[in-house]
Every structure is written in C-alpha cells, then in structure tokens.
Design a protein around this motif. Structure first.
Motif, PDB file in Angstrom:
ATOM      1  N   THR A   1      15.731  15.881  10.862  1.00  0.00           N
ATOM      2  CA  THR A   1      15.120  14.574  11.120  1.00  0.00           C
ATOM      3  C   THR A   1      14.195  14.188   9.977  1.00  0.00           C
ATOM      4  N   ALA A   2      13.395  15.128   9.507  1.00  0.00           N
ATOM      5  CA  ALA A   2      12.486  14.852   8.390  1.00  0.00           C
ATOM      6  C   ALA A   2      13.276  14.462   7.142  1.00  0.00           C
TER       7      ALA A   2
ATOM      8  N   GLU B   1      10.977   7.535   5.064  1.00  0.00           N
ATOM      9  CA  GLU B   1       9.571   7.653   4.653  1.00  0.00           C
ATOM     10  C   GLU B   1       9.250   9.029   4.086  1.00  0.00           C
ATOM     11  N   VAL B   2       9.997  10.037   4.485  1.00  0.00           N
ATOM     12  CA  VAL B   2       9.713  11.422   4.096  1.00  0.00           C
ATOM     13  C   VAL B   2      10.485  11.777   2.827  1.00  0.00           C
ATOM     14  N   LYS B   3       9.747  12.137   1.790  1.00  0.00           N
ATOM     15  CA  LYS B   3      10.386  12.518   0.522  1.00  0.00           C
ATOM     16  C   LYS B   3      11.067  13.875   0.631  1.00  0.00           C
ATOM     17  N   GLU B   4      10.391  14.816   1.319  1.00  0.00           N
ATOM     18  CA  GLU B   4      10.930  16.179   1.406  1.00  0.00           C
ATOM     19  C   GLU B   4      10.218  16.913   2.535  1.00  0.00           C
TER      20      GLU B   4
ATOM     21  N   ALA C   1       0.833  -1.209   0.000  1.00  0.00           N
ATOM     22  CA  ALA C   1       0.000   0.000   0.000  1.00  0.00           C
ATOM     23  C   ALA C   1       0.863   1.252   0.000  1.00  0.00           C
ATOM     24  N   THR C   2       1.855   1.296   0.851  1.00  0.00           N
ATOM     25  CA  THR C   2       2.647   2.512   1.018  1.00  0.00           C
ATOM     26  C   THR C   2       3.688   2.718  -0.081  1.00  0.00           C
ATOM     27  N   ALA C   3       4.025   1.681  -0.800  1.00  0.00           N
ATOM     28  CA  ALA C   3       5.083   1.773  -1.814  1.00  0.00           C
ATOM     29  C   ALA C   3       4.796   2.817  -2.885  1.00  0.00           C
ATOM     30  N   HIS C   4       3.539   3.064  -3.160  1.00  0.00           N
ATOM     31  CA  HIS C   4       3.165   4.011  -4.220  1.00  0.00           C
ATOM     32  C   HIS C   4       2.671   5.341  -3.658  1.00  0.00           C
ATOM     33  N   CYS C   5       2.939   5.573  -2.391  1.00  0.00           N
ATOM     34  CA  CYS C   5       2.509   6.807  -1.730  1.00  0.00           C
ATOM     35  C   CYS C   5       3.741   7.618  -1.339  1.00  0.00           C
ATOM     36  N   SER C   6       3.712   8.906  -1.639  1.00  0.00           N
ATOM     37  CA  SER C   6       4.796   9.811  -1.260  1.00  0.00           C
ATOM     38  C   SER C   6       4.354  10.631  -0.060  1.00  0.00           C
ATOM     39  N   LEU C   7       5.188  10.648   0.979  1.00  0.00           N
ATOM     40  CA  LEU C   7       4.878  11.382   2.200  1.00  0.00           C
ATOM     41  C   LEU C   7       5.784  12.612   2.273  1.00  0.00           C
ATOM     42  N   PHE C   8       5.168  13.772   2.427  1.00  0.00           N
ATOM     43  CA  PHE C   8       5.889  15.039   2.534  1.00  0.00           C
ATOM     44  C   PHE C   8       5.532  15.711   3.847  1.00  0.00           C
ATOM     45  N   MET C   9       6.530  16.241   4.533  1.00  0.00           N
ATOM     46  CA  MET C   9       6.280  17.046   5.722  1.00  0.00           C
ATOM     47  C   MET C   9       5.943  18.450   5.238  1.00  0.00           C
ATOM     48  N   LEU C  10       4.863  18.992   5.749  1.00  0.00           N
ATOM     49  CA  LEU C  10       4.464  20.367   5.470  1.00  0.00           C
ATOM     50  C   LEU C  10       4.216  20.999   6.830  1.00  0.00           C
ATOM     51  N   SER C  11       5.164  21.785   7.284  1.00  0.00           N
ATOM     52  CA  SER C  11       5.099  22.238   8.668  1.00  0.00           C
ATOM     53  C   SER C  11       5.609  23.659   8.818  1.00  0.00           C
ATOM     54  N   SER C  12       5.161  24.283   9.883  1.00  0.00           N
ATOM     55  CA  SER C  12       5.676  25.607  10.229  1.00  0.00           C
ATOM     56  C   SER C  12       6.841  25.475  11.210  1.00  0.00           C
TER      57      SER C  12
END
Length: 137
Positions: free
Chosen positions: A106-107, A112-115, A86-97
C-alpha cells in the motif's frame, strides 16, 4: 552544509525519534529536525506551515504507519488536502516497523509516498534518499 533545510519525524515512539534525530544530525542531513509523537500534531503544524508560503514547509517527512489516534494512512489522507504549492517540494517516506506485506505494498503504491523503509533509520537509508530522491529534484 546540510542536504535539506527541514525534516519532520512523525512517530509515537519517542526513543525512535531521538535515534532518528541523532542519525540525521550525525549525517549532516538536515539543518532542522522536528519530531511529533502524534500525527494530529504534525498535521496541524504542516497546515500552519503551508499558510506561511514557500520555504517554510519541510523538505522531507518520515512517517510511521502504526500510531495511536491518527495512523499513517489517515495522516496521508489529510496530507493530500494540504495546498499543492506547499507539498510539491516535500518528499514523504514511510519509516515503519510494519512487517505486514499489505502495508508495504500500500505504501509503495501510494503516490504521496516516495518509498517505504523499515526501521531503524540508518545512514544507508539517508544515502539512498540523497542519491535517488534529492539529487534528482
């Protein structure tokens, strides 16, 4: 046609989620956008979607770091337990202040975190994702 089928936003800031949804729609970036104010709810949703098979899991997740209850780091820890098919085709991005250099490093060092992107989401960020991550899938 949109770039992606499904994008998930995980951020306790409802105004930010609304703004992100608007930008994603205006940029024709995704057909479906699902927002969660609580990381626990997002994780439960992802667990359910991972059981449905290929195609129902989101293509991309925007995740905030600092949230009440389960924060972004705890979310990632639990996300890693989801089935790889399931996760192999999902890109996870941190979007944070978050401006803490440690959080950013760390991100960026997390597999797991692309960017890591700083809020607010912008058309420019979506273009970076299109060019650097989606076209090269």
């Amino acid at each position: 046609m949109s770039t992606l089928k499904k994008v998930v936003l995980v951020d306790d800031d409802q105004v930010n989620n609304f703004v992100c949804e608007s930008i994603i729609r205006n940029e024709n970036f995704a057909d479906e956008i699902i927002s969660f104010d609580w990381a626990e709810d997002a994780l439960k949703y992802l667990q359910e979607e991972s059981n449905k098979g290929v195609g129902s899991f989101p293509d991309l997740i925007f995740l905030d770091i600092n949230m009440p209850g389960m924060d972004g780091w705890s979310f990632i820890h639990e996300y890693k337990k989801l089935p790889e098919q399931a996760t192999a085709h999902c890109s996870l991005f941190m979007l944070s202040s978050a401006v803490d250099r440690k959080d950013i490093l760390t991100a960026k060092s997390n597999e797991e975190v692309k960017e890591f992107f700083s809020k607010p989401l912008s058309p420019e960020i979506l273009n970076i994702i299109r060019e650097d991550y989606i076209q090269n899938r």
